[in-house]
Design an enzyme around this catalytic site. Structure first.
Site, mmCIF file in Angstrom:
data_model
loop_
_atom_site.group_PDB
_atom_site.id
_atom_site.type_symbol
_atom_site.label_atom_id
_atom_site.label_comp_id
_atom_site.label_asym_id
_atom_site.label_seq_id
_atom_site.Cartn_x
_atom_site.Cartn_y
_atom_site.Cartn_z
ATOM 1 C CG HIS A 1 4.927 0.822 4.329
ATOM 2 N ND1 HIS A 1 3.569 0.512 4.221
ATOM 3 C CD2 HIS A 1 5.521 1.700 5.053
ATOM 4 C CE1 HIS A 1 3.155 1.551 5.122
ATOM 5 N NE2 HIS A 1 4.069 2.032 5.532
ATOM 6 C CE LYS B 1 -3.139 -2.461 -7.791
ATOM 7 N NZ LYS B 1 -3.122 -3.663 -6.714
ATOM 8 N NE ARG B 2 5.344 1.304 -6.345
ATOM 9 C CZ ARG B 2 6.104 0.247 -6.075
ATOM 10 N NH1 ARG B 2 7.223 0.044 -6.873
ATOM 11 N NH2 ARG B 2 5.926 -0.713 -5.097
ATOM 12 C CE LYS C 1 2.497 -1.868 -6.513
ATOM 13 N NZ LYS C 1 1.570 -2.193 -5.323
ATOM 14 C CB THR D 1 -4.503 1.621 0.439
ATOM 15 O OG1 THR D 1 -3.484 2.290 -0.063
ATOM 16 C CG2 THR D 1 -3.950 1.267 2.080
ATOM 17 C CE LYS E 1 -6.797 4.695 -1.225
ATOM 18 N NZ LYS E 1 -5.636 5.340 -1.880
#
Length: 820
Positions: A363, A555-556, A561, A663, A667
């Site tokens: 991952h 998100k985290r 990110k 993911t 969504k």
């Protein structure tokens, strides 16, 4: 949909009768005085009664037919709330609503009373939860294994803009979905030492002796699939002391000391992801991982021996194990220990069984996320396993590696399971690849980078073992549950078929230019924005307009990110509004949701910076409603289910080559949010599916990132070359937002003095231009709605049903078994 057949009945009247029985006899309450929590618990139990009948049938059929089963090993499962998901998957939602209405209760109100299960952190755990749902929906025999955490990651609060962590006691009031299975307890050994022992013929054998023991108590959670009679289970292990307490010490009056061992044992399953910044934290995390895989393997072997009259060499024919990232990788060494030490199988036969049983999902491409354990720590906790890993490594390096690259010590160092640079460390990712028959990435780009970069030497040795399985999400949860209005519109427009075959969403393309459909689609989006505006006001005290563009990054919190890239752009917009108040800028609400790991100080500094900017912007009368910034605290599944249907724009802005898949991007696009993103992870495939004209792509590609870094990236060049960037960063790192210029020095230093490792400054200009294209597109409602509809229509590929069927076909060799 056909609900599970049940002698208990599935009508509203039957459900009402069951709920009242649980109120009176299980909870010992009177209907008139029962609390909301009592009614919620009783409703869950009434549904669980019906689910467990189907679960018993599933288990019996699987046993009678001797089916092969997949065992999904994951350290986390971000399940969220289960009642609504289970009601909709079973087709019992309307019956339950009527049953509760007859008693003067609101189902919708009770659904909000359910706590999120604290079993996961982010994308890894939510993916595991989606996969469990799809395994049941697609009639695939499976069992999920994990840890029964008493406390989840943490409950997040903001104090003066800074993240503060509190215990997430999700299970404090119990959970009606959990079922204890004490008869299946397992005993787990730790520490100790290894010695040689000889049999009567003088043959030696390595034996693990002394040490400490834990007990693992299993709790089962039934997993309800959509429109399916297959009910699989998630089995979670709770750590207990081997002996409750020392009775002699207790009798002598040392009560606390007597309970000491019990308390120490229970810490193993106490908290999801203990802080591993300390040596004791690292040790606890390793113990956690071994505890869960040892319990799970013992349980799997018990099932194999009781269910099949087969020798152990046939284990791979009946059991597949999927390792969800490297956290469960020690399972490979544990299965070898069991087969060699306890079952007396020859080493080569045991290794063959292992390699045919395990498969591994990677991952991450981030080196710091690829777990490595110091040999000293590993050998202290698991002495026999360290010996086994050294033997596996020696056989590998002296066998296949030497045969392929004779005398090449560089290749051996690269492929070794032991990293010897600056100390000795066990490489869990290498062990996972070597001990598995397949290794898969989770997006096409990610898998290519695994093959070309991260595991290039392994790929050269075993090219047939590497496959791509692009992630997916369960549409039943992320459309039907969180956006039932849009799900109903889709069903009304193209029929029910999309619920079982997501590719049928393509039929919506024909409606993209239908004015009536577009207006209803737009109205549904606005209704969700009204709900989210209410949540924002209640939570953050900020009034927002549902007619603004809702720009979402959830998100985290991690540098790769790039929430701080988003932050810099917001500062630039703020400056533009102040300096050009008459500029044609559509009002925008920036919505953040994220948790930073407690020890990740720069991530927490970014949160502080976003909240400080928000406090300034939201109360500046010169801005008015043109710009709002909100950071919703305690982000989790239930909050995501409110944000995602309301989002207009989805921020997927990671540095190219760093995000494995993502993911959340799936969504959000499914619910009609347009993506602004880099060509990273699954964004590449999303762009291919929805079309370049329906997505906002910006920034450096993977190849450009590599080239820039190889030439020597200097963030100061971008800082001096772009006045907007320079002024925005300088303003942010001044005393303008908190009164203390030092508050955001760590953030500034990371971008300039420490080399901007995730290339925020390099991508800033491209990002700002893409955001300008977003603004222009949103000013044309018809165009924007058409793009959004096409995003929903073209997301069928990203269903976890498709993903899980690909695993079953290409990796697990797992047939579907229809439960009648």
């Amino acid at each position: 949909m056909t609900p599970p057949s049940s002698d208990l009945g599935t009508s509203a009247e039957a459900l009402e009768h069951s709920i009242l029985n649980h109120i009176r006899f299980t909870l010992g309450a009177y209907p008139k005085s029962a609390s909301d929590n009592d009614w919620w618990t009783a409703t869950c139990l009434a549904v669980r009664d019906r689910v467990m009948e189907a679960a018993t049938r599933s288990r019996s059929l699987h046993r009678d037919q001797g089916v092969r089963r997949v065992h999904y090993f994951s350290l986390e499962y971000l399940m969220g709330r289960l009642l609504e998901n289970n009601l909709r998957n079973c087709g019992l939602y309307d019956a339950a609503r009527t049953a509760l209405q007859n008693q003067g209760r609101s189902l919708e109100q009770l659904l909000e009373a359910e706590p999120d299960m604290g079993l996961g952190n982010g994308g890894l755990g939510r993916l595991a939860a989606c996969f469990l749902d799809s395994l049941s929906s697609q009639n695939l025999p499976a069992i999920g294994y994990g840890i029964h955490y008493e406390f989840g990651l943490f409950r997040q609060e903001f104090v003066n803009g800074r993240q503060v962590e509190h215990p997430d006691a999700w299970v404090r009031d119990g959970s009606p979905w959990k079922i204890a299975r004490p008869s299946y307890r397992q005993r787990v050994k730790l520490y100790g030492r290894v010695e040689n022992r000889f049999d009567d013929a003088g043959n030696s054998k390595r034996v693990w002796v002394d040490g400490k023991c834990l007990l693992g108590l299993p709790w089962d959670i039934p997993i309800v699939g959509y429109d399916s009679h297959t009910i699989n289970v998630l089995r979670l292990w709770q750590a207990q002391a081997d002996e409750d307490f020392n009775f002699q010490v207790f009798n002598e009056g040392s009560y606390i000391e007597a309970l000491r061992e019990k308390a120490i044992a229970e810490t193993v399953s106490k908290v999801l992801y203990p802080n591993d910044a300390t040596e004791s934290g690292k040790e606890l995390r390793l113990v956690q991982q071994y505890f869960f895989v040892a319990c799970s393997l013992a349980d799997m072997l018990r099932r194999f021996k009781n269910g099949y009259s087969l020798p152990l060499r046939e284990l791979p024919a009946k059991a597949a194990i999927q390792l969800n990232d490297t956290h469960p990788a020690v399972a490979i060494a544990e299965l070898m220990r069991i087969l060699v030490d306890e079952e007396d199988l020859p080493w080569d036969e045991a290794w063959s069984i292992c390699q045919r049983t395990f498969s591994y999902t990677n991952h991450t491409l981030l080196p710091e996320a690829l777990e490595m354990w110091s040999v000293g720590l590993f050998g202290r906790v698991l002495p026999r396993h360290l010996e086994i890993i050294y033997q596996i490594n020696a056989d590998f390096l002296n066998g296949p590696v030497e045969a392929r690259w004779p005398g090449d010590d560089h290749k051996k160092r690269s492929l070794s399971l032991i990293d010897e640079r600056g100390g000795k460390f066990v490489r869990m990712a290498h062990l996972s690849v070597l001990g598995s028959h397949h290794t898969n990435g989770v997006a096409a780009l990610h898998t290519r980078l695994l093959q070309e970069r991260l595991f290039n030497d392994f790929h050269q040795l075993f090219p047939e073992r590497f496959v791509n399985v692009t992630n997916g999400v369960t549409f039943h949860r992320w459309l039907d549950v969180c956006n039932p209005q849009l799900a109903a519109l889709i069903t009304e427009s193209i029929g029910e078929g999309w619920r079982k075959d997501s590719t049928q969403l393509r039929k919506l393309e024909a409606l993209a230019d239908n004015a009536a459909f577009a207006q209803r689609y737009r109205d549904i989006k606005r209704s969700h924005k009204v709900v989210l505006s209410r949540i924002i006001e209640q939570t953050c005290g900020v009034k927002t307009s549902p007619d603004a563009l809702f720009d979402v990054q959830i998100k985290r919190l991690h540098e790769y990110k790039r929430q701080h890239l988003n932050l810099l752009h917001i500062v630039a917009l703020y400056r533009e509004i102040l300096n050009n108040p008459n500029a044609d800028f559509h009002p925008r609400v920036f919505v953040f949701g994220a948790k930073a790991a407690p020890g990740y100080y720069l991530a927490k500094n970014i949160i502080h910076a976003i909240n400080s900017l928000a406090a300034k912007v939201n109360h500046d009368p010169r801005v008015g409603d043109k710009l709002k910034v909100v950071f919703l605290p305690n982000y989790g599944v239930s909050l995501a289910e409110k944000i995602i249907p309301a989002a207009d724009l989805s921020e997927q802005i990671s540095t190219a080559g760093k995000e494995a898949s993502g993911t959340g991007n799936m969504k959000l696009a499914l619910n009609g949010a347009l993506t602004i993103g880099t060509l990273d992870g699954a964004n590449v495939e999303i762009a291919q599916e929805v079309g370049d004209e329906n997505i906002f792509i910006f920034g450096l590609t993977v190849e450009q990132v590599t080239d820039l870094k190889s030439r020597g990236y200097n963030p100061w060049e971008y800082y001096w070359a772009n006045e907007t960037l320079r002024e925005s960063l300088d303003w942010l790192s001044s005393d303008a937002f908190t009164g203390n210029a030092a508050d955001f020095k760590p953030l500034r230093d990371s971008l300039l003095e420490h080399g901007d490792p995730y290339l925020c400054l390099a991508d800033f200009d491209s990002y700002a231009k893409a955001q300008a294209r977003v603004d222009a597109a949103y000013k044309d409602p018809q165009r924007w709605t058409r793009m959004a509809i096409l995003n929903t229509a073209r997301m069928g590929f990203f269903s976890s049903d498709r993903t899980i069927l690909q695993y079953a076909r290409e990796i697990w060799d797992l047939p579907q078994v229809i439960v009648p």
